[in-house]
Enzyme design. Structure first.
Site, PDB file in Angstrom:
ATOM      1  N   LYS A 107       0.865  -1.200   0.000  1.00 43.05           N
ATOM      2  CA  LYS A 107       0.000   0.000   0.000  1.00 43.05           C
ATOM      3  C   LYS A 107       0.887   1.231   0.000  1.00 43.05           C
ATOM      4  O   LYS A 107       1.422   1.616   1.026  1.00 43.05           O
ATOM      5  CB  LYS A 107      -0.908   0.000   1.239  1.00 43.05           C
ATOM      6  CG  LYS A 107      -2.226   0.680   1.001  1.00 43.05           C
ATOM      7  CD  LYS A 107      -2.485   2.101   1.323  1.00 43.05           C
ATOM      8  CE  LYS A 107      -1.909   2.998   2.285  1.00 43.05           C
ATOM      9  NZ  LYS A 107      -1.775   4.369   1.698  1.00 43.05           N
TER      10      LYS A 107
ATOM     11  N   GLY B 228       6.655   5.004   8.286  1.00 45.43           N
ATOM     12  CA  GLY B 228       5.827   6.207   8.278  1.00 45.43           C
ATOM     13  C   GLY B 228       5.947   6.907   9.621  1.00 45.43           C
ATOM     14  O   GLY B 228       6.924   6.729  10.347  1.00 45.43           O
ATOM     15  N   SER B 229       4.932   7.658   9.972  1.00 39.95           N
ATOM     16  CA  SER B 229       5.015   8.485  11.178  1.00 39.95           C
ATOM     17  C   SER B 229       4.789   7.658  12.441  1.00 39.95           C
ATOM     18  O   SER B 229       4.141   6.606  12.410  1.00 39.95           O
ATOM     19  CB  SER B 229       3.964   9.585  11.106  1.00 39.95           C
ATOM     20  OG  SER B 229       2.673   9.007  11.116  1.00 39.95           O
ATOM     21  N   THR B 230       5.283   8.163  13.547  1.00 39.15           N
ATOM     22  CA  THR B 230       5.093   7.505  14.840  1.00 39.15           C
ATOM     23  C   THR B 230       3.614   7.463  15.206  1.00 39.15           C
ATOM     24  O   THR B 230       3.123   6.485  15.769  1.00 39.15           O
ATOM     25  CB  THR B 230       5.933   8.235  15.903  1.00 39.15           C
ATOM     26  OG1 THR B 230       7.311   8.002  15.577  1.00 39.15           O
ATOM     27  CG2 THR B 230       5.656   7.740  17.305  1.00 39.15           C
TER      28      THR B 230
ATOM     29  N   GLU C 249       8.910   1.174  11.214  1.00 37.83           N
ATOM     30  CA  GLU C 249       9.997   2.145  11.045  1.00 37.83           C
ATOM     31  C   GLU C 249       9.328   3.506  11.103  1.00 37.83           C
ATOM     32  O   GLU C 249       8.566   3.856  10.203  1.00 37.83           O
ATOM     33  CB  GLU C 249      10.682   1.996   9.682  1.00 37.83           C
ATOM     34  CG  GLU C 249      11.340   0.662   9.435  1.00 37.83           C
ATOM     35  CD  GLU C 249      12.656   0.513  10.155  1.00 37.83           C
ATOM     36  OE1 GLU C 249      13.176   1.509  10.702  1.00 37.83           O
ATOM     37  OE2 GLU C 249      13.159  -0.614  10.192  1.00 37.83           O
TER      38      GLU C 249
ATOM     39  N   CYS D 152      13.718  10.486   7.315  1.00 37.73           N
ATOM     40  CA  CYS D 152      13.488  10.089   8.714  1.00 37.73           C
ATOM     41  C   CYS D 152      14.750  10.264   9.544  1.00 37.73           C
ATOM     42  O   CYS D 152      14.679  10.571  10.727  1.00 37.73           O
ATOM     43  CB  CYS D 152      12.995   8.650   8.778  1.00 37.73           C
ATOM     44  SG  CYS D 152      14.059   7.521   7.895  1.00 37.73           S
TER      45      CYS D 152
ATOM     46  N   GLU E 272       9.073  16.329  14.929  1.00 31.05           N
ATOM     47  CA  GLU E 272       9.633  16.067  13.599  1.00 31.05           C
ATOM     48  C   GLU E 272       9.003  17.033  12.595  1.00 31.05           C
ATOM     49  O   GLU E 272       7.793  17.004  12.380  1.00 31.05           O
ATOM     50  CB  GLU E 272       9.330  14.623  13.207  1.00 31.05           C
ATOM     51  CG  GLU E 272      10.008  14.212  11.924  1.00 31.05           C
ATOM     52  CD  GLU E 272       9.720  12.757  11.553  1.00 31.05           C
ATOM     53  OE1 GLU E 272       8.561  12.340  11.642  1.00 31.05           O
ATOM     54  OE2 GLU E 272      10.672  12.057  11.174  1.00 31.05           O
TER      55      GLU E 272
END
Ligand code: NAD
Ligand code: MN
Length: 498
Positions: A192, A245-247, A268, A303, A402
């Site tokens: 995806k 992707g994002s946390t 990740e 990242c 971030e």
């Protein structure tokens, strides 16, 4: 070697390009079952590139059941490792043969410079597929050290149906860090891509088939996170979910797994990486060049961006002056110009978010040294100049959150203890850099940094041979290297009484 293409050549190619926006299931391109599409917009000029299938839970169910069938049939999982190796190498070669088209799609879709799309994204993506393929017929299973009247076999098996959800900053490369080991190990995969950068994943699907990966072993579902992404993450018949992707979304995926079938989840996620320059750095100019590149490369949408620059007070003034000079080489330009080093941010929403953070930095009392402005607005594109803040305290939002853009915060310190304390004062733990000529100090600092990667006297090194990933809220598990196979295999212990 053919001569490198000019900006004019790339623009001509872009005009001639026929962009495919369909999903790929069971070896065939198809529109979403419910017919929805979304506009894929280029951040270079704000123009619509293509209509892309907006998949829903109907497509998720279809793709997962197709992957399950392919897996259970053994058409790929039961191929010999040497056969899977050959196919993966062929897949890598096809990426290389289609490098110009893939690079062009990547640049048009997410705005990065064409030279990076070619030299970094496509090249490293092919390397990831090839390296994983080459590894798979060299990994041995184990025999346990048992008593004489028994044998304990420890074997690895493919885990089954893998869902890979990936971000937009290195769309093809993040996909291939997952696909390489996942496919080489014999799994079936639903990929995806991000709704902000679906085009290379879609294009790559046909190359997998051409390489010899059987239909149903790789399905690609473009669409939004809260629709098709969520449906895949909640699906009861998905064995493993791998994510970059994002946390924020990473945490949500752990919840989805807990609410459904406890599928394995490997994440990740984000970073706010400290880049430490001590007074005794061996080469300040090199350190400043690395610091500039660590925040300006890929428009800061990395990242591992070295977004917190920790500078010891004795060299602070000098380092700031050097970085200001280095930023001259990172001013935004047209992404299709082969000389451009810094392109467009991925979309308008993200541009606004980065500009907002710059305002926040000013309000918090940081000193804006240079940059801070939108650029090339007349083009309709999403450009920001590399931006430098000094007098930043690690408590400020611009030091904790971030930003994912070209915004660098300089924080000063005195001595190793303070550097380590500030560096570790973050919810993230992805990467760190350390500049010092003192070998002992370099090792002491590296050991105490709570990060998955540490670079000494350089920044952002890496290769398929070494693991990539973070501590703390930067994630779990590792991409790349043989450690990546842990995510895509189950371990079985089989006991035989003699
Ligand atoms: P994001 O988390 O917004 O989206 C990532 C992917 O998740 C997209 O495909 C998105 O559609 C999907 N998604 C969103 N909501 C979802 C949901 N509810 N259910 C399922 N899927 C959902 O991240 P992004 O903005 O695309 O990427 C930027 C982030 O990625 C940054 O935080 C960056 O640090 C991180 N990143 C990490 C690494 C790493 O290896 N650690 C590498 C690159 C990027
Ligand atoms: Mn896009």
């Amino acid at each position: 070697m053919s001569t490198p293409l000019t900006m004019q050549d790339w623009q001509t190619k872009a005009q001639q390009l026929e962009i495919n926006g369909r999903a790929f299931i069971d070896g065939k391109y198809q529109w979403a079952a419910e017919g929805q599409t979304f506009d894929c917009i280029s951040p270079i000029d704000g123009q619509v590139l293509a209509k892309v299938a907006s998949c829903t839970d109907t497509d998720a169910r279809h793709a997962v059941s197709n992957c399950r069938q392919a897996f259970e049939s053994g058409v790929w999982a039961k191929q010999s490792p040497v056969r899977r190796k050959q196919v993966m190498i062929r897949f890598a070669q096809l990426l290389e043969q289609h490098a110009q088209t893939l690079a062009l799609l990547e640049t048009l879709d997410m705005g990065k410079p064409i030279r990076d799309s070619l030299a970094v994204d496509v090249a490293s993506a092919a390397r990831a597929l090839r390296w994983s393929g080459e590894a798979i017929d060299k990994i041995y299973d184990e025999i346990a050290p048992t008593a004489d009247n028994e044998i304990g076999m420890i074997t690895r098996e493919p885990i089954g149906v893998v869902v890979a959800i990936v971000p937009w900053n290195f769309p093809l490369l993040m996909a291939c860090w997952k696909l390489g080991p996942a496919l080489a190990a014999g799994n079936s995969v639903v990929l995806k891509p991000s709704e902000k950068s679906p085009l290379t994943a879609i294009y790559m699907a046909q190359l997998a088939i051409e390489a010899g990966i059987p239909a149903g072993v790789l399905n690609v579902l473009p669409g939004f996170g809260h629709t098709v992404g969520k449906a895949l993450a909640l699906h009861m018949d998905v064995d493993t979910l791998v994510f970059t992707g994002s946390t924020k979304i990473a945490k949500q995926l752990m919840i989805y797994a807990g609410e459904s079938n406890m599928k394995r989840v490997w994440l990740e996620a984000g970073g706010k990486s400290p880049h430490i320059i001590f007074n005794d750095a061996p080469d300040l100019k090199a350190a400043a060049a690395a610091a500039a590149s660590a925040i300006a490369f890929n428009q800061g949408e990395v990242c591992t961006a070295g977004s917190r620059l920790l500078v010891e007070s004795g060299v602070r003034h000098q380092v700031i002056e050097l970085i200001k000079a280095e930023f001259a080489a990172w001013q935004p330009g047209h992404p299709l110009d082969p000389n451009t080093t810094s392109g467009a941010l991925v979309d308008k929403q993200h541009l606004q978010s980065v500009l907002k953070f710059i305002e926040v930095g000013k309000e918090e009392g940081a000193s804006l040294v240079c940059g801070g402005e939108q650029q090339l607005a007349a083009t309709g594109g999403m450009y920001v100049a590399p931006t430098l803040f000094s007098d930043v305290s690690n408590k400020m939002r611009i030091a904790q959150e971030e930003i994912f853009g070209p915004v660098l915060s300089v924080i000063s310190f005195d001595g190793m203890e303070e550097a380590i304390a500030i560096a570790n004062d973050s919810i993230y733990g992805l990467a760190a850099g350390v500049w010092t000529a003192d070998l002992s100090k370099a090792h002491k600092t590296a050991k105490r940094l709570r990060t998955g990667m540490v670079w000494i006297n350089h920044y952002d090194g890496g290769d398929m041979t070494a693991p990539f990933g973070g501590y703390k809220q930067s994630g779990n598990g590792r991409d790349k290297s043989l450690h990546a196979f842990d995510k895509y295999t189950e371990i079985k212990a089989t006991w035989i009484a003699l």
